[in-house]
Motif scaffolding. Sequence first.
Motif, PDB file in Angstrom:
ATOM      1  N   THR A   1       0.841  -1.191   0.000  1.00 45.82           N
ATOM      2  CA  THR A   1       0.000   0.000   0.000  1.00 45.82           C
ATOM      3  C   THR A   1       0.873   1.238   0.000  1.00 45.82           C
ATOM      4  O   THR A   1       2.066   1.180   0.298  1.00 45.82           O
TER       5      THR A   1
ATOM      6  N   GLN B   1       0.934   3.400   2.193  1.00 44.18           N
ATOM      7  CA  GLN B   1       1.436   3.579   3.557  1.00 44.18           C
ATOM      8  C   GLN B   1       2.724   2.797   3.791  1.00 44.18           C
ATOM      9  O   GLN B   1       3.547   3.164   4.621  1.00 44.18           O
TER      10      GLN B   1
ATOM     11  N   ASP C   1      -3.230  -0.929  -3.282  1.00 42.12           N
ATOM     12  CA  ASP C   1      -4.451  -1.424  -2.645  1.00 42.12           C
ATOM     13  C   ASP C   1      -5.575  -0.415  -2.866  1.00 42.12           C
ATOM     14  O   ASP C   1      -5.729   0.538  -2.105  1.00 42.12           O
TER      15      ASP C   1
ATOM     16  N   SER D   1      -8.634  -0.699  -2.398  1.00 43.48           N
ATOM     17  CA  SER D   1      -9.723  -0.738  -1.412  1.00 43.48           C
ATOM     18  C   SER D   1      -9.590   0.361  -0.366  1.00 43.48           C
ATOM     19  O   SER D   1     -10.589   0.785   0.221  1.00 43.48           O
ATOM     20  N   SER D   2      -8.372   0.855  -0.131  1.00 43.50           N
ATOM     21  CA  SER D   2      -8.199   1.916   0.865  1.00 43.50           C
ATOM     22  C   SER D   2      -8.793   3.245   0.393  1.00 43.50           C
ATOM     23  O   SER D   2      -8.947   4.168   1.192  1.00 43.50           O
TER      24      SER D   2
ATOM     25  N   SER E   1     -14.341   1.813   2.893  1.00 43.53           N
ATOM     26  CA  SER E   1     -13.251   2.093   3.823  1.00 43.53           C
ATOM     27  C   SER E   1     -13.334   3.490   4.422  1.00 43.53           C
ATOM     28  O   SER E   1     -12.886   3.713   5.554  1.00 43.53           O
TER      29      SER E   1
END
Length: 427
Positions: free
Chosen positions: A202, A204, A405, A407-408, A413
Amino acid sequence: MDVRASSVGAGQMQSESSAAPSVLLVEAFYGGSHKQLIDLLQENISCSVCTLPAKKWHWRARTAALHFSQTIPTCPSHRVLFCSSVLNLCELVALRPDLARLKKVLYFHENQLVYPVRKDQERDFHLVSDVVVFNSAFNMDSFLSSISSFMKKIPDHRPRDLDQLIRPKCVVLYYPVQFPDVSRLLPEHKLVRRSHVDDIITPQDEQEAPRLLSSPDESLTVSCEQQDPHQTTTAEPRTDPRPVSEGDPEDQRRPLHIVWPHRWEHDKDPELFFSTLIKLKERRLDFHLSVLGETFTDPPEIFPEARRLLDRHILNWGFLPSKDDYLKVLCEADVVVSTAKHEFFGVAMLEAVHCGCYPLCPKALVYPEIFPAEYLYSTPEQLCKRLQSLCRRPDVARRHVVKVDTSSFSWSSLKERYETLLAAQRP
């Protein structure tokens, strides 16, 4: 102007009364991502909605507040006002004192201090807002860091420390994308590849955690100066060593399919994109091309010329009004390219990655915040080299597991943070 009310069912955020909306959504430029966000919020919260069509952006920025001051109905149940930065919120609440008492949330899809306007004088600073929300850290940082240089353009009596007045109100809350289930549209090799996504990296993981915060004060604990961890851009794409498909290997040797799904405007730099593809053609490299995105009144002149020069390579050309048709092209494509000169989030790139495309983006703007280094290029020459390599080995792109990713960035989310943002409590 369109004025409408909305209510929500059980399990969704409620207003004080199911018949009395607590949130007022105001959008002066109801189109594109602005429209998508308003529609998404309307589906999920109890609210009133007031909008104007997405036409004549500069006129909307200058006059929408005057229009809304006369047309927004008085509603005693309203506790929160949410609008985008196109609206001059200071003018609106000055003309409508009943709206001034609300919690005022301002959302920056883009910011005027970086995005070009006709005259430097056409800038708003939105000091009246209670919360100033940016769709990316890049958007927030570029806005705050540009204030002092803009102040220097004022001939005299310059305001001081405006950035220090605004900064405590600022939060980063990514734009919520509704990613549909595209499994039925994916080719076999992408379906197989999707089962191998347990090692996703990700954003992050590659840099400091993005500031997806619901409290303005928390955003002050994170430095606005991020160290760019993306030091290389020319490495060969990493691939999944496992077999992509048990199907016909000829399927892996078909020409690379490149998609460009952006607005047909100069800030997306179509000139760079098409000049790169023309170089690939001149080098006798084979590829397929889909050019999507919305077209407005005066598209750049490069488009008809590029269509003529690249005609043999073109599979799709122009805006696809059907979302299913649009997603189908993204699912069929191998590589998605951005050549943007201005970008504060980039929904189209994330949608393409969701559909299994290998992304190539500038090492600038918002992209290092979202995409790891291997998907970034620093120069036009690097972009050309990356595409040249993939044209020669399209199987590399087709075997690759994209390390983003998505989905984040999804509504599921981010929903809780938006609910907190639109709660009636002031920060």
